[in-house]
Design an enzyme around this catalytic site. Structure first.
Site, mmCIF file in Angstrom:
data_model
loop_
_atom_site.group_PDB
_atom_site.id
_atom_site.type_symbol
_atom_site.label_atom_id
_atom_site.label_comp_id
_atom_site.label_asym_id
_atom_site.label_seq_id
_atom_site.Cartn_x
_atom_site.Cartn_y
_atom_site.Cartn_z
ATOM 1 N N GLY A 111 47.483 37.231 43.389
ATOM 2 C CA GLY A 111 46.344 38.063 43.750
ATOM 3 C C GLY A 111 46.060 39.105 42.681
ATOM 4 O O GLY A 111 46.890 39.380 41.816
ATOM 5 N N HIS A 112 44.869 39.718 42.751
ATOM 6 C CA HIS A 112 44.499 40.660 41.693
ATOM 7 C C HIS A 112 45.245 41.986 41.787
ATOM 8 O O HIS A 112 45.160 42.821 40.886
ATOM 9 C CB HIS A 112 42.990 40.895 41.646
ATOM 10 C CG HIS A 112 42.319 41.022 42.983
ATOM 11 N ND1 HIS A 112 42.650 41.982 43.902
ATOM 12 C CD2 HIS A 112 41.318 40.292 43.538
ATOM 13 C CE1 HIS A 112 41.880 41.855 44.970
ATOM 14 N NE2 HIS A 112 41.065 40.830 44.783
ATOM 15 N N ASP A 155 34.155 36.848 39.418
ATOM 16 C CA ASP A 155 33.100 36.107 40.116
ATOM 17 C C ASP A 155 31.975 37.014 40.616
ATOM 18 O O ASP A 155 31.032 36.546 41.246
ATOM 19 C CB ASP A 155 33.672 35.294 41.278
ATOM 20 C CG ASP A 155 34.399 36.145 42.318
ATOM 21 O OD1 ASP A 155 34.075 37.338 42.452
ATOM 22 O OD2 ASP A 155 35.290 35.610 42.998
ATOM 23 N N LYS A 159 31.893 33.080 45.303
ATOM 24 C CA LYS A 159 33.222 32.640 45.721
ATOM 25 C C LYS A 159 33.213 31.201 46.224
ATOM 26 O O LYS A 159 34.235 30.523 46.191
ATOM 27 C CB LYS A 159 33.772 33.568 46.807
ATOM 28 C CG LYS A 159 34.021 34.992 46.310
ATOM 29 C CD LYS A 159 34.685 35.840 47.362
ATOM 30 C CE LYS A 159 34.952 37.247 46.846
ATOM 31 N NZ LYS A 159 35.899 37.263 45.718
#
Length: 293
Positions: A11-12, A42, A187
């Site tokens: 995850g970011h 995105d 997304k």
């Protein structure tokens, strides 16, 4: 069977550890760089905005999150809440118990959502890490399938964290409300269809803007995941280009449908293919209401 699937995307939220452990954080500070802007790759609406940078710098904030007004399309996205002790925190849908999802999705109670456009004060980030160690963010448990392209592959949990959650770890962190133009996420192929259509234009400064000809600021799109979920499946069914959507307010496609060029959709459109073989929307078609193929 496939070694490429034998890993867990963190995850970011892993940004801060990577920033620190790679040495990049120290390098930037040594170069005299004090601020960083980060966003999801995105989000086609994200970009450097000097007015936001000026606000962030002049108020000497340690951390700033861009938020925008939630709409029905954002009900499952992360939103802002305030802890009983007063500080801001980010709540993600994956962190919410099923019994609380109705309240979580209430856009009147939680009116702002996280765009994940974040402004970081690098010296403040360095000080936080020096004081508390590496940034510790809440873990998020996401239910996935081992192969994202195959829903019949074994179910797995993806353990990740969200970079916006760091807002609760910086004293004096702030949010700034921005217009929706700062948030154009892609997304899913549903989003990609809208972005590729004539609903959006590129401005002279290469920013994505809503086409002023659109009859509605928002459009709800549902594409049958059995045929349109992957980019390959999506492209195969829009080889002639995506339909015109400036006059469309909602679109639902169920079944395997191929679109030829110069198709126009108007109003609320529902296209259904009840057969096992692919059906075709012919070039130049103008469709409104329901179309059964």
């Amino acid at each position: 069977e496939n070694p490429h699937l034998e890993w867990n995307p963190p995850g970011h939220g892993d940004l801060y550890m990577a920033f620190s452990e790679s040495g990049l954080l120290d390098d930037l500070i040594q170069q005299g760089i004090r601020y960083a802007f980060v966003s999801n790759c995105d989000n086609l609406g994200a970009g450097m905005d000097e007015s936001l940078l000026g606000y962030f710098a002049s108020h000497e904030l340690p951390f700033m999150m861009e938020v925008s007004t939630r709409t029905p399309a954002d009900m499952k996205g992360g939103h802002l809440a305030r802890h009983k002790e007063g500080y801001l925190l980010l709540r993600e849908s994956a962190q919410c118990h099923k019994k609380e999802m109705e309240a979580f999705s209430n856009i009147a109670s939680y009116s702002l959502f996280n765009t994940n456009n974040l402004w970081l004060n690098l010296p403040a980030l360095k000080e936080n890490i020096n004081t508390h160690g590496l940034i510790k963010l809440p873990m998020i448990l996401n239910v996935k399938t081992l192969d994202p392209r195959d829903h019949n592959s074994p179910p797995v949990y993806q353990i990740e964290s969200a970079m916006g959650s760091a807002i609760s770890l910086f004293k004096g962190a702030a949010v700034v409300k921005v217009p929706r133009t700062r948030f154009f996420p892609v997304k899913k192929c549903n989003d990609l269809l809208a972005i590729r259509s004539d609903r959006y234009l590129l401005s002279e400064d290469q920013k994505l803007v809503l086409n002023p000809r659109c009859i509605s600021d928002e459009i709800k799109i549902h594409l049958d995941p059995d045929f349109y979920e992957t980019i390959e499946g999506f492209d195969d069914r829009f080889k002639g280009g995506v339909p015109s959507l400036v006059d469309c307010t909602s679109l639902s496609i169920r079944g395997d449908v191929l679109f030829e060029k110069d198709v126009t959709l108007k109003g609320q459109v529902n296209i259904v293919n009840r057969h096992s073989d692919q059906k075709v929307v012919k070039a130049g078609s103008v469709i409104s209401g329901e179309l059964i193929l």
